[in-house]
Design a protein around this motif. Structure first.
Motif, PDB file in Angstrom:
ATOM      1  N   ILE A   8       0.713  -1.212   0.132  1.00 63.35           N
ATOM      2  CA  ILE A   8       0.030   0.055  -0.016  1.00 63.35           C
ATOM      3  C   ILE A   8       0.888   1.248  -0.024  1.00 63.35           C
ATOM      4  O   ILE A   8       0.696   2.153  -0.714  1.00 63.35           O
ATOM      5  CB  ILE A   8      -0.894  -0.008   1.229  1.00 63.35           C
ATOM      6  CG1 ILE A   8      -1.831  -0.941   1.144  1.00 63.35           C
ATOM      7  CG2 ILE A   8      -1.653   1.324   1.459  1.00 63.35           C
ATOM      8  CD1 ILE A   8      -2.674  -1.477   2.385  1.00 63.35           C
ATOM      9  N   SER A   9       1.993   1.149   0.903  1.00 61.68           N
ATOM     10  CA  SER A   9       2.932   2.278   0.889  1.00 61.68           C
ATOM     11  C   SER A   9       3.550   2.703  -0.486  1.00 61.68           C
ATOM     12  O   SER A   9       4.090   3.706  -0.441  1.00 61.68           O
ATOM     13  CB  SER A   9       3.806   2.227   2.012  1.00 61.68           C
ATOM     14  OG  SER A   9       3.314   1.953   3.033  1.00 61.68           O
ATOM     15  N   GLN A  10       3.612   1.483  -1.280  1.00 57.92           N
ATOM     16  CA  GLN A  10       4.141   1.861  -2.516  1.00 57.92           C
ATOM     17  C   GLN A  10       3.192   2.118  -3.725  1.00 57.92           C
ATOM     18  O   GLN A  10       3.466   1.953  -4.854  1.00 57.92           O
ATOM     19  CB  GLN A  10       4.782   0.629  -3.129  1.00 57.92           C
ATOM     20  CG  GLN A  10       6.312   0.162  -2.039  1.00 57.92           C
ATOM     21  CD  GLN A  10       6.954   1.291  -1.752  1.00 57.92           C
ATOM     22  OE1 GLN A  10       7.318   1.919  -2.461  1.00 57.92           O
ATOM     23  NE2 GLN A  10       7.372   1.565  -0.592  1.00 57.92           N
ATOM     24  N   GLY A  11       2.003   2.723  -2.924  1.00 59.12           N
ATOM     25  CA  GLY A  11       0.962   3.205  -4.024  1.00 59.12           C
ATOM     26  C   GLY A  11       0.454   1.881  -5.055  1.00 59.12           C
ATOM     27  O   GLY A  11      -0.147   2.331  -6.118  1.00 59.12           O
ATOM     28  N   VAL A  12       0.292   0.825  -4.570  1.00 65.31           N
ATOM     29  CA  VAL A  12      -0.184  -0.419  -5.233  1.00 65.31           C
ATOM     30  C   VAL A  12      -1.537  -0.706  -4.510  1.00 65.31           C
ATOM     31  O   VAL A  12      -1.669  -0.709  -3.230  1.00 65.31           O
ATOM     32  CB  VAL A  12       0.652  -1.342  -5.366  1.00 65.31           C
ATOM     33  CG1 VAL A  12      -0.155  -2.524  -6.161  1.00 65.31           C
ATOM     34  CG2 VAL A  12       2.178  -1.051  -6.036  1.00 65.31           C
ATOM     35  N   TYR A  38      -3.673   3.764  -0.720  1.00 63.80           N
ATOM     36  CA  TYR A  38      -2.557   3.449  -1.915  1.00 63.80           C
ATOM     37  C   TYR A  38      -2.543   4.484  -2.830  1.00 63.80           C
ATOM     38  O   TYR A  38      -1.184   4.775  -3.585  1.00 63.80           O
ATOM     39  CB  TYR A  38      -2.948   1.967  -2.278  1.00 63.80           C
ATOM     40  CG  TYR A  38      -4.134   2.022  -3.521  1.00 63.80           C
ATOM     41  CD1 TYR A  38      -3.723   2.387  -4.902  1.00 63.80           C
ATOM     42  CD2 TYR A  38      -5.492   1.868  -2.984  1.00 63.80           C
ATOM     43  CE1 TYR A  38      -4.746   2.230  -5.725  1.00 63.80           C
ATOM     44  CE2 TYR A  38      -6.594   2.082  -4.075  1.00 63.80           C
ATOM     45  CZ  TYR A  38      -6.061   2.221  -5.367  1.00 63.80           C
ATOM     46  OH  TYR A  38      -7.139   2.320  -6.323  1.00 63.80           O
ATOM     47  N   LYS A  39      -3.327   5.323  -3.161  1.00 67.59           N
ATOM     48  CA  LYS A  39      -3.246   6.520  -4.062  1.00 67.59           C
ATOM     49  C   LYS A  39      -2.397   7.631  -3.412  1.00 67.59           C
ATOM     50  O   LYS A  39      -1.586   8.197  -4.172  1.00 67.59           O
ATOM     51  CB  LYS A  39      -4.786   6.972  -4.482  1.00 67.59           C
ATOM     52  CG  LYS A  39      -5.401   6.092  -5.477  1.00 67.59           C
ATOM     53  CD  LYS A  39      -6.446   6.802  -6.156  1.00 67.59           C
ATOM     54  CE  LYS A  39      -7.209   5.965  -7.112  1.00 67.59           C
ATOM     55  NZ  LYS A  39      -8.944   6.135  -7.212  1.00 67.59           N
ATOM     56  N   ALA A  97      -0.288   7.303  -1.292  1.00 66.73           N
ATOM     57  CA  ALA A  97       0.979   6.956  -1.223  1.00 66.73           C
ATOM     58  C   ALA A  97       2.002   7.288  -2.284  1.00 66.73           C
ATOM     59  O   ALA A  97       3.275   7.198  -2.306  1.00 66.73           O
ATOM     60  CB  ALA A  97       1.115   5.440  -1.087  1.00 66.73           C
ATOM     61  N   LYS A  98       1.667   7.658  -3.501  1.00 71.29           N
ATOM     62  CA  LYS A  98       2.270   7.836  -4.689  1.00 71.29           C
ATOM     63  C   LYS A  98       2.961   8.964  -4.353  1.00 71.29           C
ATOM     64  O   LYS A  98       4.141   9.424  -4.826  1.00 71.29           O
ATOM     65  CB  LYS A  98       1.370   7.907  -5.896  1.00 71.29           C
ATOM     66  CG  LYS A  98       1.024   6.853  -6.345  1.00 71.29           C
ATOM     67  CD  LYS A  98       0.241   6.765  -7.749  1.00 71.29           C
ATOM     68  CE  LYS A  98      -0.572   5.435  -7.926  1.00 71.29           C
ATOM     69  NZ  LYS A  98      -1.636   5.382  -8.531  1.00 71.29           N
ATOM     70  N   LYS A 146       6.604   4.062  -7.397  1.00 76.36           N
ATOM     71  CA  LYS A 146       5.481   4.091  -6.798  1.00 76.36           C
ATOM     72  C   LYS A 146       4.725   3.781  -8.019  1.00 76.36           C
ATOM     73  O   LYS A 146       4.661   4.155  -8.964  1.00 76.36           O
ATOM     74  CB  LYS A 146       5.181   5.322  -6.169  1.00 76.36           C
ATOM     75  CG  LYS A 146       6.063   5.689  -5.111  1.00 76.36           C
ATOM     76  CD  LYS A 146       5.261   5.335  -3.673  1.00 76.36           C
ATOM     77  CE  LYS A 146       6.230   5.822  -2.668  1.00 76.36           C
ATOM     78  NZ  LYS A 146       5.627   6.293  -1.422  1.00 76.36           N
ATOM     79  N   GLY A 147       3.166   3.110  -7.593  1.00 75.84           N
ATOM     80  CA  GLY A 147       2.285   2.778  -8.389  1.00 75.84           C
ATOM     81  C   GLY A 147       2.256   1.459  -8.795  1.00 75.84           C
ATOM     82  O   GLY A 147       3.181   0.577  -8.936  1.00 75.84           O
ATOM     83  N   PHE A 148       1.137   0.842  -9.637  1.00 74.72           N
ATOM     84  CA  PHE A 148       1.127  -0.374 -10.215  1.00 74.72           C
ATOM     85  C   PHE A 148       2.318  -0.682 -11.009  1.00 74.72           C
ATOM     86  O   PHE A 148       2.692  -0.127 -11.840  1.00 74.72           O
ATOM     87  CB  PHE A 148      -0.331  -0.460 -11.053  1.00 74.72           C
ATOM     88  CG  PHE A 148      -0.496  -2.086 -11.339  1.00 74.72           C
ATOM     89  CD1 PHE A 148      -1.060  -2.778 -10.670  1.00 74.72           C
ATOM     90  CD2 PHE A 148      -0.234  -2.411 -12.817  1.00 74.72           C
ATOM     91  CE1 PHE A 148      -1.281  -4.079 -10.790  1.00 74.72           C
ATOM     92  CE2 PHE A 148      -0.566  -3.642 -13.005  1.00 74.72           C
ATOM     93  CZ  PHE A 148      -1.232  -4.481 -12.373  1.00 74.72           C
ATOM     94  N   LYS A 149       2.702  -2.127 -10.982  1.00 75.83           N
ATOM     95  CA  LYS A 149       3.899  -2.572 -11.584  1.00 75.83           C
ATOM     96  C   LYS A 149       3.409  -3.617 -12.582  1.00 75.83           C
ATOM     97  O   LYS A 149       2.583  -4.316 -12.462  1.00 75.83           O
ATOM     98  CB  LYS A 149       4.667  -3.163 -10.591  1.00 75.83           C
ATOM     99  CG  LYS A 149       5.098  -2.254  -9.316  1.00 75.83           C
ATOM    100  CD  LYS A 149       6.237  -1.993  -9.018  1.00 75.83           C
ATOM    101  CE  LYS A 149       6.402  -1.099  -7.500  1.00 75.83           C
ATOM    102  NZ  LYS A 149       5.358  -0.418  -7.209  1.00 75.83           N
TER     103      LYS A 149
END
Ligand SMILES: Nc1ncnc2c1ncn2[C@@H]1O[C@H](COP(=O)(O)OP(=O)(O)OP(=O)(O)O)[C@@H](O)[C@H]1O
Ligand SMILES: [Mg+2]
Lengths: 297, 264
Positions: free
Chosen positions: A172-176, B76-77, B79-80, B109-112
């Motif tokens: 979550i902290s990594q923006g996922v 999570y948003k 967190a970017k 950050k963000g979806f991988k």
């Protein structure tokens, strides 16, 4: 005989890889498996029966399993129900769905249809014994799947999936969004399980809606047997240990079936044996961890 | 850059366990600020962070980030652009994965997607970054993180957090679980990264000395309120002694042991 054990072990190892993904990588104990295994079997069977190519049947089975896994993840995500319950819900619903897919039947024979097995036979005819051809085919098939999985878990997405099972807060902290990751992970896992179910049905010569009962337990037993042999943090070793665990499990089951009569065991006792085996493995692994910790001090 | 307007957080509202953890907080954090927060146990410091980070939404009030309302944006948003470190070193890393895997996950950050970004070049980059920690970690890229000490893990977490250059970092007693030597080291690193990358920072600490020494602004919290807000020259002149006096002056209370008031 030994080829039979190996082939069965390899076919079921695809399911074991699926169980390994949810239980070990995602830390999401997923019981959908008992429903998605026969789901793959019945989808694969119906596609074959309707005369379409075998490969399409396998693809459809994988997709169907993926959708089933995705549904479990969505139930868990959106309704905030515990993962065990979400899996049980999907599994129970799948029982009815599977009967429907088979056209309101509980099983269907595949003895007179083109299957993966007949395909192998027609290619290998005159070249070698069909048992060996089947074995070689499945060694290659499982090897490719294992390699693809290894590759997947080296991608950025695969790494993130692994981290989520370990520490959701970090993800979550990594923006996922962990909800999306759970859908992807469960879809992949159940897709593999269903693919395994489709292949098992074609190998056994029939699809049966009850062929999934206890599959999750045998999958877990296989994963644990594998872990008992190898310890590693390398994904390639872990997936290999899942495959080998599956083969050993099938071997144990085979001998229990063949020689069990000596101690008055019947095939009905196999599920009990499987459960007891898990309990023994749990005890053993506990003491093993205990020993290792002591060694470090 | 971050603005809280009349924010309240009430846990278990309408039950016997009702807990008004944040009371009418108004706070504006400017770009480049380094704010320290002190306050007794249960004052609402972590809750304030959870509200800013989006772990949960406030009961009433609004939160703005760069003038856009993010009150209901999931964690999570947010967190970017927000980085966060917890007191517990194990919350910042995936312990059963290697250092390089952890760093890979945190480097963007963000979806991988399905790219394999971990290669020779990124490993070299990670090694170079790890050199900054001066903990010999650059030679342990393939070790599992669980083999690291608490101080090493927390330093790694700090390093991984700044890899993605967040706009705001929230540090929740991030040195409290470490021994004094490691705590000092991690604090040094924090200061170094903050000034080097110009990170806007909010740091919760139970150490009043640190709260005075670090940053350009200090908040004191008590019972869900910000009761004292000091910055600039005035903050520099503070001492631990007059902080405690200040608390009594504001709260008009007298405690037997002043130290238990603000520290543990
Ligand atoms: N998720 C939650 N559910 C219910 N109550 C909570 C929750 N989180 C915090 N609280 C309550 O809110 C109040 C403030 O807690 P908080 O953790 O913010 O304090 P703190 O200032 O960080 O304290 P400490 O210095 O001990 O970390 C406490 O009374 C706590 O019990
Ligand atoms: Mg706290």
């Amino acid at each position: 005989m030994i080829e039979g054990i190996l082939v069965e072990g390899l076919i079921y190892s695809i399911m074991v890889l699926g169980v390994f993904i949810t239980f070990r990588i995602l830390d999401f104990p997923d019981l959908t498996v008992d429903g998605s295994f026969p789901l793959g079997a019945v989808i694969g069977a119906q596609v074959i029966i309707s005369g379409m190519p075998v490969s399409l049947g396998l693809l459809a089975a994988f997709t169907g399993g993926g959708i089933a896994g995705g549904i479990t993840a969505v139930i868990h995500n959106k309704l905030k129900v515990p993962n065990l319950l979400a899996g049980i819900l999907t599994m129970t619903m799948l029982y009815s769905v599977n009967i429907r897919i088979l056209g309101n039947r509980a099983n269907v024979p595949l003895l007179h249809n083109k299957t993966v097995i007949t395909g192998i036979h027609s290619i290998s005819e005159g070249l070698m014994k069909t048992e060996y051809a089947t074995l070689i085919f499945f060694i290659i098939f499982v090897y490719i799947i294992k390699k693809l999985l290894d590759l997947f878990f080296h991608t950025d997405l695969g790494l993130t999936l692994g981290a989520m099972g370990n520490n959701e807060q970090m993800i979550i902290s990594q923006g996922v969004n962990p909800e999306i990751l759970k859908i992807i992970g469960l879809a992949l896992s159940n897709g593999l399980v269903a693919l395994s179910g489709a292949l098992a049905a074609q190998y056994l010569g029939f699809a049966d809606v009850s062929m999934g009962i206890g599959i999750i337990v045998s999958g877990l037993a296989s994963v644990m047997i594998g872990e008992f042999i190898f310890k590693s943090n390398k994904i390639a070793v872990l997936t290999l240990s899942a495959v080998i665990g599956s083969i050993i499990f099938k071997g144990i089951m085979y001998f229990a079936r063949i020689y069990g009569y000596a101690v008055r065991m019947t095939p009905n006792d196999l599920k009990l044996i499987t459960g007891l085996m898990i309990i023994v493995l749990l005890i053993l692994s506990k003491t093993k961890i205990f020993k290792r910790k002591k060694g470090l001090e | 850059m971050i603005r809280l307007e009349n924010v309240n957080k009430i846990f278990h509202q309408g039950t016997v366990n009702e807990n008004h953890a944040i009371r009418n907080v108004n706070l504006q954090i400017k770009e480049g600020d380094f704010i320290t927060i002190i306050g007794s146990n249960g004052a609402g410091k972590s809750t304030l962070f959870n509200l800013i980070a989006g772990t949960y939404a406030p009961s009433t009030g609004n939160i703005f980030l760069n003038n856009s309302d993010v009150t209901n944006e999931p964690e999570y948003k947010r967190a970017k652009y927000i980085g966060r470190i917890f007191q517990n070193p194990s919350l910042g890393t995936a312990s059963n994965m290697t250092l390089e895997d952890n760093m890979m996950i945190c480097s963007r950050k963000g979806f991988k997607g399905l790219k394999i970004s971990l290669n020779k070049k990124t490993r070299e980059y990670f090694k170079k970054e790890l050199l900054l920690l001066d903990m010999d970690l650059e030679n342990r890229l393939t070790d599992n993180v669980q083999l690291l000490s608490g101080g090493q893990r927390q330093s790694l977490t700090l390093l991984m957090m700044v890899l993605s250059r967040p706009q705001l970092i929230l540090l929740d007693e991030h040195t409290a679980a470490l021994d004094p030597k490691n705590a000092a080291k991690v604090l040094d690193l924090t200061q170094k990264f903050v000034s080097e990358y110009g990170l806007t920072t909010v740091m919760i600490t139970h150490n009043m000395g640190h709260a005075i020494e670090y940053g350009n602004r200090m908040l004191m919290m008590d019972k869900g309120e910000i009761i004292f807000d000091v910055s600039g020259e005035e903050k520099k002149k503070l001492s631990v002694k007059n902080l405690v006096d200040k608390f009594h002056e504001i709260r008009k209370t007298e405690f037997q042991n002043d130290e238990t008031l603000l520290s543990r």
